[in-house]
Write a protein that holds these residues in place. Structure first.
Motif, PDB file in Angstrom:
ATOM      1  N   VAL A   1     -17.126 104.691  64.500  1.00 21.47           N
ATOM      2  CA  VAL A   1     -16.160 104.885  63.421  1.00 21.47           C
ATOM      3  C   VAL A   1     -16.868 104.831  62.069  1.00 21.47           C
ATOM      4  O   VAL A   1     -16.534 105.575  61.144  1.00 21.47           O
ATOM      5  CB  VAL A   1     -15.031 103.829  63.502  1.00 21.47           C
ATOM      6  N   ALA A   2     -17.866 103.953  61.945  1.00 24.73           N
ATOM      7  CA  ALA A   2     -18.605 103.801  60.687  1.00 24.73           C
ATOM      8  C   ALA A   2     -19.657 104.890  60.486  1.00 24.73           C
ATOM      9  O   ALA A   2     -20.401 104.857  59.517  1.00 24.73           O
ATOM     10  CB  ALA A   2     -19.264 102.428  60.636  1.00 24.73           C
ATOM     11  N   GLU A   3     -19.719 105.842  61.409  1.00 20.99           N
ATOM     12  CA  GLU A   3     -20.683 106.947  61.363  1.00 20.99           C
ATOM     13  C   GLU A   3     -22.131 106.473  61.354  1.00 20.99           C
ATOM     14  O   GLU A   3     -23.001 107.049  60.713  1.00 20.99           O
ATOM     15  CB  GLU A   3     -20.389 107.873  60.184  1.00 20.99           C
ATOM     16  N   VAL A   4     -22.373 105.401  62.101  1.00 19.94           N
ATOM     17  CA  VAL A   4     -23.723 104.876  62.289  1.00 19.94           C
ATOM     18  C   VAL A   4     -24.406 105.718  63.361  1.00 19.94           C
ATOM     19  O   VAL A   4     -23.836 105.960  64.424  1.00 19.94           O
ATOM     20  CB  VAL A   4     -23.672 103.380  62.699  1.00 19.94           C
ATOM     21  N   ALA A   5     -25.611 106.152  63.073  1.00 23.28           N
ATOM     22  CA  ALA A   5     -26.369 106.933  64.053  1.00 23.28           C
ATOM     23  C   ALA A   5     -27.068 106.033  65.058  1.00 23.28           C
ATOM     24  O   ALA A   5     -27.204 106.389  66.230  1.00 23.28           O
ATOM     25  CB  ALA A   5     -27.395 107.813  63.341  1.00 23.28           C
ATOM     26  N   ALA A   6     -27.538 104.850  64.587  1.00 24.52           N
ATOM     27  CA  ALA A   6     -28.285 103.953  65.468  1.00 24.52           C
ATOM     28  C   ALA A   6     -28.027 102.498  65.101  1.00 24.52           C
ATOM     29  O   ALA A   6     -28.009 102.139  63.922  1.00 24.52           O
ATOM     30  CB  ALA A   6     -29.774 104.249  65.400  1.00 24.52           C
ATOM     31  N   VAL A   7     -27.840 101.682  66.124  1.00 24.71           N
ATOM     32  CA  VAL A   7     -27.751 100.233  65.979  1.00 24.71           C
ATOM     33  C   VAL A   7     -29.080  99.665  66.439  1.00 24.71           C
ATOM     34  O   VAL A   7     -29.548  99.971  67.539  1.00 24.71           O
ATOM     35  CB  VAL A   7     -26.599  99.647  66.824  1.00 24.71           C
ATOM     36  N   VAL A   8     -29.699  98.857  65.579  1.00 24.80           N
ATOM     37  CA  VAL A   8     -30.978  98.231  65.894  1.00 24.80           C
ATOM     38  C   VAL A   8     -30.749  96.732  66.040  1.00 24.80           C
ATOM     39  O   VAL A   8     -30.201  96.092  65.137  1.00 24.80           O
ATOM     40  CB  VAL A   8     -32.026  98.513  64.792  1.00 24.80           C
ATOM     41  N   SER A   9     -31.142  96.185  67.183  1.00 29.28           N
ATOM     42  CA  SER A   9     -30.963  94.760  67.437  1.00 29.28           C
ATOM     43  C   SER A   9     -32.217  94.197  68.090  1.00 29.28           C
ATOM     44  O   SER A   9     -33.138  94.925  68.421  1.00 29.28           O
ATOM     45  CB  SER A   9     -29.748  94.528  68.338  1.00 29.28           C
ATOM     46  N   GLY A  10     -32.208  92.908  68.274  1.00 26.25           N
ATOM     47  CA  GLY A  10     -33.311  92.208  68.936  1.00 26.25           C
ATOM     48  C   GLY A  10     -32.722  91.113  69.792  1.00 26.25           C
ATOM     49  O   GLY A  10     -31.813  91.335  70.579  1.00 26.25           O
ATOM     50  N   HIS A  11     -33.221  89.893  69.618  1.00 23.74           N
ATOM     51  CA  HIS A  11     -32.717  88.657  70.194  1.00 23.74           C
ATOM     52  C   HIS A  11     -33.008  88.478  71.679  1.00 23.74           C
ATOM     53  O   HIS A  11     -33.486  87.421  72.074  1.00 23.74           O
ATOM     54  CB  HIS A  11     -31.223  88.496  69.921  1.00 23.74           C
ATOM     55  N   SER A  12     -32.750  89.457  72.505  1.00 25.91           N
ATOM     56  CA  SER A  12     -32.891  89.291  73.959  1.00 25.91           C
ATOM     57  C   SER A  12     -34.342  89.325  74.429  1.00 25.91           C
ATOM     58  O   SER A  12     -34.633  88.906  75.544  1.00 25.91           O
ATOM     59  CB  SER A  12     -32.114  90.380  74.696  1.00 25.91           C
TER      60      SER A  12
ATOM     61  N   VAL B   1     -28.531  94.387  63.323  1.00 22.03           N
ATOM     62  CA  VAL B   1     -27.870  93.135  63.689  1.00 22.03           C
ATOM     63  C   VAL B   1     -28.780  92.458  64.701  1.00 22.03           C
ATOM     64  O   VAL B   1     -29.314  93.113  65.600  1.00 22.03           O
ATOM     65  CB  VAL B   1     -26.449  93.384  64.246  1.00 22.03           C
ATOM     66  N   HIS B   2     -29.010  91.150  64.543  1.00 15.80           N
ATOM     67  CA  HIS B   2     -29.999  90.506  65.418  1.00 15.80           C
ATOM     68  C   HIS B   2     -29.579  90.551  66.884  1.00 15.80           C
ATOM     69  O   HIS B   2     -30.337  90.986  67.744  1.00 15.80           O
ATOM     70  CB  HIS B   2     -30.278  89.070  64.971  1.00 15.80           C
ATOM     71  N   SER B   3     -28.375  90.096  67.179  1.00 13.03           N
ATOM     72  CA  SER B   3     -27.875  90.156  68.555  1.00 13.03           C
ATOM     73  C   SER B   3     -26.773  91.203  68.624  1.00 13.03           C
ATOM     74  O   SER B   3     -25.803  91.143  67.867  1.00 13.03           O
ATOM     75  CB  SER B   3     -27.321  88.797  68.999  1.00 13.03           C
ATOM     76  N   VAL B   4     -26.910  92.130  69.537  1.00 18.31           N
ATOM     77  CA  VAL B   4     -25.904  93.188  69.673  1.00 18.31           C
ATOM     78  C   VAL B   4     -24.532  92.580  70.000  1.00 18.31           C
ATOM     79  O   VAL B   4     -23.499  93.168  69.703  1.00 18.31           O
ATOM     80  CB  VAL B   4     -26.359  94.246  70.706  1.00 18.31           C
ATOM     81  N   HIS B   5     -24.513  91.361  70.548  1.00 15.80           N
ATOM     82  CA  HIS B   5     -23.252  90.683  70.852  1.00 15.80           C
ATOM     83  C   HIS B   5     -22.522  90.245  69.575  1.00 15.80           C
ATOM     84  O   HIS B   5     -21.345  89.915  69.628  1.00 15.80           O
ATOM     85  CB  HIS B   5     -23.491  89.491  71.774  1.00 15.80           C
ATOM     86  N   ASP B   6     -23.243  90.234  68.444  1.00 17.36           N
ATOM     87  CA  ASP B   6     -22.633  89.880  67.158  1.00 17.36           C
ATOM     88  C   ASP B   6     -22.219  91.110  66.353  1.00 17.36           C
ATOM     89  O   ASP B   6     -21.881  90.989  65.177  1.00 17.36           O
ATOM     90  CB  ASP B   6     -23.610  89.034  66.325  1.00 17.36           C
ATOM     91  N   LEU B   7     -22.231  92.265  66.985  1.00 16.69           N
ATOM     92  CA  LEU B   7     -21.859  93.503  66.308  1.00 16.69           C
ATOM     93  C   LEU B   7     -20.450  93.359  65.740  1.00 16.69           C
ATOM     94  O   LEU B   7     -19.503  93.082  66.479  1.00 16.69           O
ATOM     95  CB  LEU B   7     -21.941  94.662  67.297  1.00 16.69           C
TER      96      LEU B   7
END
Length: 152
Positions: free
Chosen positions: A92-103, A80-86
């Motif tokens: 809950v979705a069993e995601v191991a890692a969230v990758v973001s940028g934007h900042s 997701v580009h901005s973590v604020h738009d997660l």
């Protein structure tokens, strides 16, 4: 498995970024690509999963998805580009890692058992922020580190 993480290239793919990503098995681009040719250059290194960012509003970059899931070495990554738009609950979705940028600010942190990786910006320097990418290694656990690019 070794994964390269890059974001906010804004149309500039530095040779230092290519060198830092050499040898990875997959590349994640967290948006603000700026020029679709950047993804073609990255694909010469490894397969690429890329999303669009807020500057990717025209041309082929605008056709990239806003978010994406990819499974690598049995671990789910959510881009997701901005973590604020997660828009999901990663734990809950069993995601191991969230990758973001934007900042443009590189960071690695763990929250509720989920790794959050922002590789910072590999494109044009913004303010006094560093120019960076990130490398993620998956063995049994996921380990990530920020790689500063030597910019002259």
């Amino acid at each position: 498995m070794k994964i390269g993480v890059i974001s906010d290239t804004h149309g500039l793919l530095r040779p230092q970024a290519l060198a830092a990503l050499a040898g990875v098995e997959h590349i994640l681009h967290a948006g603000d690509v700026g020029d679709i040719e950047i993804l073609d250059q990255l694909r010469r290194i490894a397969p690429v999963t890329a999303i669009r960012g807020n500057v990717d509003i025209h041309g082929p970059c605008a056709e990239l998805p806003a978010t994406d899931f990819v499974e690598l070495a049995g671990k789910i990554f959510y881009l997701v580009h901005s973590v604020h738009d997660l828009d999901i609950n990663p734990a809950v979705a069993e995601v191991a890692a969230v990758v973001s940028g934007h900042s443009h600010r590189p960071s690695i942190e763990e929250r509720n058992g989920v790794l959050y990786v922002n590789p910072g910006s590999a494109g044009p320097r913004r303010f006094n922020l560093p120019v960076t990418v990130a490398l993620v290694e998956i063995a049994e656990e996921i380990e990530a580190r920020i790689v500063p690019l030597a910019i002259v």
